[in-house]
Design a protein around this motif. Sequence first.
Motif, PDB file in Angstrom:
ATOM      1  N   ARG A   1       0.858  -1.358   0.065  1.00  0.00           N
ATOM      2  CA  ARG A   1       0.092  -0.046   0.013  1.00  0.00           C
ATOM      3  C   ARG A   1       0.800   1.094  -0.021  1.00  0.00           C
ATOM      4  NH1 ARG A   1      -3.896  -0.063   4.701  1.00  0.00           N
ATOM      5  NH2 ARG A   1      -2.343  -1.350   5.784  1.00  0.00           N
ATOM      6  N   LEU A   2       2.169   1.123  -0.243  1.00  0.00           N
ATOM      7  CA  LEU A   2       3.096   2.220  -0.408  1.00  0.00           C
ATOM      8  C   LEU A   2       3.998   2.029  -1.410  1.00  0.00           C
ATOM      9  CD1 LEU A   2       3.245   4.775   1.761  1.00  0.00           C
ATOM     10  CD2 LEU A   2       5.174   3.678   2.813  1.00  0.00           C
ATOM     11  N   VAL A   3       4.334   3.121  -2.325  1.00  0.00           N
ATOM     12  CA  VAL A   3       5.326   2.990  -3.200  1.00  0.00           C
ATOM     13  C   VAL A   3       6.532   3.111  -2.766  1.00  0.00           C
ATOM     14  CG1 VAL A   3       6.019   3.726  -5.459  1.00  0.00           C
ATOM     15  CG2 VAL A   3       3.392   3.564  -5.006  1.00  0.00           C
ATOM     16  N   PHE A   4       7.052   4.002  -2.008  1.00  0.00           N
ATOM     17  CA  PHE A   4       8.134   4.477  -1.459  1.00  0.00           C
ATOM     18  C   PHE A   4       8.279   4.046  -0.078  1.00  0.00           C
ATOM     19  CE2 PHE A   4       7.898   7.528  -5.004  1.00  0.00           C
ATOM     20  CZ  PHE A   4       8.851   7.037  -5.826  1.00  0.00           C
ATOM     21  N   GLY A   5       9.508   2.973   0.261  1.00  0.00           N
ATOM     22  CA  GLY A   5       9.878   2.788   1.420  1.00  0.00           C
ATOM     23  C   GLY A   5      10.947   3.564   2.200  1.00  0.00           C
ATOM     24  N   PRO A   6      11.017   3.550   3.400  1.00  0.00           N
ATOM     25  CA  PRO A   6      12.153   4.084   4.212  1.00  0.00           C
ATOM     26  C   PRO A   6      13.586   4.104   3.419  1.00  0.00           C
ATOM     27  CG  PRO A   6      10.803   2.976   5.687  1.00  0.00           C
ATOM     28  CD  PRO A   6      10.351   2.412   4.417  1.00  0.00           C
ATOM     29  N   GLY A   7      14.270   4.979   3.382  1.00  0.00           N
ATOM     30  CA  GLY A   7      15.512   5.133   2.780  1.00  0.00           C
ATOM     31  C   GLY A   7      16.548   4.446   3.391  1.00  0.00           C
ATOM     32  N   SER A   8      16.581   3.329   4.006  1.00  0.00           N
ATOM     33  CA  SER A   8      17.521   2.476   4.799  1.00  0.00           C
ATOM     34  C   SER A   8      17.893   1.164   4.289  1.00  0.00           C
ATOM     35  CB  SER A   8      16.862   2.566   6.240  1.00  0.00           C
ATOM     36  OG  SER A   8      17.710   1.535   7.006  1.00  0.00           O
ATOM     37  N   PRO A   9      19.193   0.653   4.111  1.00  0.00           N
ATOM     38  CA  PRO A   9      19.381  -0.877   3.948  1.00  0.00           C
ATOM     39  C   PRO A   9      18.685  -1.608   4.773  1.00  0.00           C
ATOM     40  CG  PRO A   9      21.147   0.675   3.470  1.00  0.00           C
ATOM     41  CD  PRO A   9      20.214   1.544   4.339  1.00  0.00           C
ATOM     42  N   GLY A  10      18.852  -1.195   5.911  1.00  0.00           N
ATOM     43  CA  GLY A  10      18.136  -2.258   7.146  1.00  0.00           C
ATOM     44  C   GLY A  10      16.661  -2.400   6.845  1.00  0.00           C
ATOM     45  N   PHE A  11      15.784  -1.607   6.387  1.00  0.00           N
ATOM     46  CA  PHE A  11      14.494  -1.774   5.899  1.00  0.00           C
ATOM     47  C   PHE A  11      14.351  -2.799   4.958  1.00  0.00           C
ATOM     48  CE2 PHE A  11      11.206  -0.561   2.712  1.00  0.00           C
ATOM     49  CZ  PHE A  11      10.153  -0.782   3.312  1.00  0.00           C
ATOM     50  N   VAL A  12      15.140  -3.038   3.923  1.00  0.00           N
ATOM     51  CA  VAL A  12      15.306  -3.667   2.985  1.00  0.00           C
ATOM     52  C   VAL A  12      15.291  -5.137   3.591  1.00  0.00           C
ATOM     53  CG1 VAL A  12      16.275  -4.605   0.587  1.00  0.00           C
ATOM     54  CG2 VAL A  12      16.261  -2.300   1.015  1.00  0.00           C
ATOM     55  N   LYS A  13      16.365  -5.503   4.561  1.00  0.00           N
ATOM     56  CA  LYS A  13      16.492  -6.533   5.115  1.00  0.00           C
ATOM     57  C   LYS A  13      15.139  -7.103   5.786  1.00  0.00           C
ATOM     58  CE  LYS A  13      19.543  -9.030   8.175  1.00  0.00           C
ATOM     59  NZ  LYS A  13      20.545  -8.874   9.076  1.00  0.00           N
ATOM     60  N   ASP A  14      14.503  -6.144   6.472  1.00  0.00           N
ATOM     61  CA  ASP A  14      13.125  -6.328   7.048  1.00  0.00           C
ATOM     62  C   ASP A  14      12.288  -6.883   6.412  1.00  0.00           C
ATOM     63  OD1 ASP A  14      14.391  -5.540   9.694  1.00  0.00           O
ATOM     64  OD2 ASP A  14      13.394  -3.688   9.763  1.00  0.00           O
ATOM     65  N   ILE A  15      12.148  -6.303   4.985  1.00  0.00           N
ATOM     66  CA  ILE A  15      10.978  -6.533   4.265  1.00  0.00           C
ATOM     67  C   ILE A  15      11.285  -7.921   3.831  1.00  0.00           C
ATOM     68  CG2 ILE A  15      10.059  -6.160   1.869  1.00  0.00           C
ATOM     69  CD1 ILE A  15       8.956  -4.174   4.296  1.00  0.00           C
ATOM     70  N   LYS A  16      12.473  -8.208   3.374  1.00  0.00           N
ATOM     71  CA  LYS A  16      12.947  -9.527   2.811  1.00  0.00           C
ATOM     72  C   LYS A  16      12.345 -10.636   3.712  1.00  0.00           C
ATOM     73  CE  LYS A  16      16.793 -12.149   1.152  1.00  0.00           C
ATOM     74  NZ  LYS A  16      18.341 -11.995   0.647  1.00  0.00           N
ATOM     75  N   ALA A  17      12.619 -10.305   5.227  1.00  0.00           N
ATOM     76  CA  ALA A  17      12.085 -11.419   6.349  1.00  0.00           C
ATOM     77  C   ALA A  17      10.772 -11.592   6.372  1.00  0.00           C
ATOM     78  CB  ALA A  17      12.849 -10.837   7.638  1.00  0.00           C
TER      79      ALA A  17
ATOM     80  N   THR B   1      23.183  -4.602   9.917  1.00  0.00           N
ATOM     81  CA  THR B   1      23.115  -3.669   8.589  1.00  0.00           C
ATOM     82  C   THR B   1      23.690  -2.358   9.071  1.00  0.00           C
ATOM     83  OG1 THR B   1      21.135  -5.258   8.136  1.00  0.00           O
ATOM     84  CG2 THR B   1      21.499  -3.605   6.899  1.00  0.00           C
ATOM     85  N   ILE B   2      24.674  -2.484   9.134  1.00  0.00           N
ATOM     86  CA  ILE B   2      25.485  -0.942   9.155  1.00  0.00           C
ATOM     87  C   ILE B   2      26.669  -1.047   8.505  1.00  0.00           C
ATOM     88  CG2 ILE B   2      24.750  -0.816  11.436  1.00  0.00           C
ATOM     89  CD1 ILE B   2      28.317  -1.823  11.112  1.00  0.00           C
ATOM     90  N   TYR B   3      27.249   0.469   8.252  1.00  0.00           N
ATOM     91  CA  TYR B   3      28.337   0.484   7.220  1.00  0.00           C
ATOM     92  C   TYR B   3      29.358   1.149   7.960  1.00  0.00           C
ATOM     93  CZ  TYR B   3      25.130  -0.058   3.178  1.00  0.00           C
ATOM     94  OH  TYR B   3      24.157  -0.346   2.320  1.00  0.00           O
TER      95      TYR B   3
END
Length: 444
Positions: free
Chosen positions: A275-291, A353-355
């Motif tokens: 229900r949302l096109v753009f997610g938060p701009g964080s690499p950690g968010f991508v990992k959360d969505i994958k899981a 998930t840090i740099y």
Amino acid sequence: MTRSHLTRKAVATALAAGLLSLCACGVGGTRRGTGEAHRTGRVAGEITFRTLQLKPVYTAYVQGVIDSFERKYPDAKVKWEDVPGDGYNEKLVADARAGALPDVVNLSTDSFQLLAGRGMLADVAALDGAVAAEYVPGAWEQFKLPGKGEGVYAYPWYVTPEILTYNQDLFVKSGLDPARPPTTVEQFFDYADRIAQTSGGRYAAFMADPKGRLPGDWQKMGVPLLNAAGDRFTFDTDKAVTWVERMKDLYAKGAMPKESLLKADDVNQLYGSGRLVFGPGSPGFVKDIKANAPQVYAQTRVAGAVTGTLGHIGIYAQSLGIRKDTAHPDAAAEFAKWVTNGPNQVEFSRRATIYPSNARGLADPRFADRGDGKDAETLARAIGAEQLRTAALDANTPVQWSSQVGDAVAREMQKAVQGEEDARTAVRRAQEEANRLLAAAGER
């Protein structure tokens, strides 16, 4: 180190008020005095190291870093304490009042602002000027203070750069090309307009959340936040007014969830449910969505951060501050450097998930690996690292933009976006209140 810990930026008003009441030259009543620490050439003594919410997940990693440091410097001992995220800043305020700050303390953006701005942290550039070359320039520069010259008041630790995350399926449904994501704030708004026109209310473009978007959007658009002296806000400009007008128009068209203007929705749930096109701009968010939302993850694309006409992005950084009057400055400084060196930061990045803020660490091959070019998490890591290496990392929240200022500006923006007052009035009133708060802080 939860996702909320990495993204939390606000400081309660009571905390800021409490710390502002402390002496600006140091912490009264400290057993060590209030003078600036100076190196002696001997790495020895017991120091206290405080981290924020790293136990139990990262206990083995942190203890291993401490053990290796003590093997290298047998005359130095590190006493590690880890405290929960909830109430962390309250504890810092209480310890500052009691003269009990740790020798080396883990600081988020908000807690750095609380302590460094009140003269409670050592100038690490003065303790070890040559160390600057070891860090990503944008990370090192972030811990300077207005009016303090070349002083740097914390060692950069782990960082999170901005990236862009979006649902390619919803892009296509909106008539947009997933291979051409927006690159500027202005273009981002154009895309959101198109999404609102074609979605039929089934999904939105992005979260409203003025406090989360500002001051970053304004900085990227070239809005001058402060005067040259850093003692007055100057964002009352045509560009800022344009931003408000566009937000109002997009909100009315349904580009943002209505409720997201006034309260913090669960963005993971909204994005994860398509229900949302753009997610938060964080690499950690991508990992959360994958899981948690594998079907939406399969449609998730990543790209470089939306920057604006100036090409600037921001980073969210954790740092290690040194107590200004530490009794063991050599041990404290060498330990902070040890924790933040390249190998130790790379190892940490393998577990979280840090740099690395350390330039040698960021040059590790794992941060350039894009895999087969199809996995969003792998790409997010590589794109985030590239952003850190090449972008102008100066769209960061200045010390003067306190939580109180952010709240005051957000209140006026909310009124304007809802149509309760015109955009120009909202920006003017926001600047007036921000300058009132800034002046009041300087008088304390």
